[in-house]
Scaffold this active site. Structure first.
Site: not given
Ligand code: NAD
Length: 313
Positions: A149
């Protein structure tokens, strides 16, 4: 201002869209509702904004859809969509990480590269640091991801900076450190803990619980995105952390007292890809963006206890 939020139905994307609408912006949201977790949870994330007059939801896959029509009039892109989760990224599922993190990012960068954009904010991750054992970790540390990841998040971050250097896409990458708050993904530890405590079910803690994390409340992450939108800065990657370090055991004690119940804990060995410690050096984001995390873990965790914040199904 018209903004595009990718991953809008997800945990962070939905909070961000809500704040943008509250501040008077127009939001085009893209999400393809991946099956990483239940669609009903994502629909619930959007419940209070889906019929907002300045919001439009496009159910589309960034890795295959024609993105051009969705970008008409858009000045700022917040690219939050991704396949999240560290431990699930090994093995056959790596394919989903390549597709949703790398291919999807390359496609949206291609779609915006000739357009007059004010800002492209990329949701990067502390997972890019992995085995860097320097605390607090500055952005100058050479990333050494510890999970597939993390490799894909770093590759996508490199793509963003590449399109900045070659096509002038006005990129800022924000490296989030473990984000929590209402609507947190059901696979994430705090969510699992609260759901387990409320249901009187056994919780699994990987390792001895003394691992520490820099936890960031979701409203602080949203604020960082808005600061990045307003900033003249481009071509940089900035750490976005909560400014404190907390052990998993301390979190459990706080949640027990907030829920008024004991947690039934079962320990299992640490899983491949997980790190022992994270702590962000946020001095650059403070200096260059004016970012100041404002929510302490005890206050942020209290927001998680509300039944609406937790998916028990
Ligand atoms: P999440 O899974 O709740 O949200 C991601 C969304 O992206 C989902 O609703 C999914 O359906 C959508 N998605 C994925 N692939 C897609 C595609 N090909 N086309 C259209 N939509 C697509 O995740 P989150 O926790 O809200 O994370 C959001 C961002 O923050 C991500 O990029 C993640 O890597 C980053 N991030 C999150 C955290 C955390 O602690 N939550 C920490 C570091 C980075």
């Amino acid at each position: 201002m018209r903004c595009l939020v990718t991953g809008v139905a997800g945990f962070i994307g939905s909070h961000l869209a809500r704040r943008l609408l509250d501040e008077g912006h127009e939001v085009v949201g893209i999400d393809c509702f991946t099956n990483y977790y239940a669609r009903e949870v994502k629909e619930r994330n959007l419940r209070d904004i889906v019929s907002h007059p300045r919001f439009r939801l496009a159910e589309a896959d960034l890795a295959s859809a024609d993105l051009s029509p969705l970008l008409d009039g858009v000045r700022v892109v917040f690219h939050q969509a991704a396949q999240p989760g560290v431990t699930g990224s090994w093995g056959a599922q790596f394919h989903d990480y390549v597709r949703n993190n790398i291919v999807a990012t390359q496609r949206i960068l291609e779609a915006v590269k000739e357009r007059p954009l004010d800002k492209f904010v990329y949701a990067s991750s502390s997972s890019v640091y992995g085995d860097v054992r320097r605390y607090p970790t500055p952005e100058t540390a050479l990333p050494r991801p510890r999970s597939p990841y993390g490799v894909t998040k770093l590759a996508a971050e490199h793509l963003c900076q590449l399109y900045h250097r070659n096509y002038g896409v006005p990129v800022i990458a924000l490296r989030y450190f473990t984000v929590y708050g209402p609507g947190q993904r059901p696979d994430m530890a705090f969510h699992r803990f609260v759901a387990g405590i409320l249901a009187g079910q056994e919780l699994v803690v990987y390792g001895d619980g003394e691992q520490t994390r820099d936890f960031t409340y979701v409203s602080d992450v949203v604020t960082a995105n808005l600061l990045a939108m307003a900033s003249p800065l481009t071509g940089v990657s900035l750490n976005i952390g909560g400014g404190t370090t907390t052990s998993v055991n301390r979190v459990l004690r706080l949640l027990e007292s907030l829920c008024g119940r004991k947690a039934l804990v079962r320990h299992q060995p640490t899983r491949p890809g997980e790190v022992e410690r994270t702590l962000a050096d946020i001095s650059r984001a403070k200096r260059q963006l004016g970012y100041r995390p404002s929510v302490r873990p005890e206050d942020g965790l209290a927001q998680l206890r509300g039944s609406d914040a937790i998916y028990l199904g």
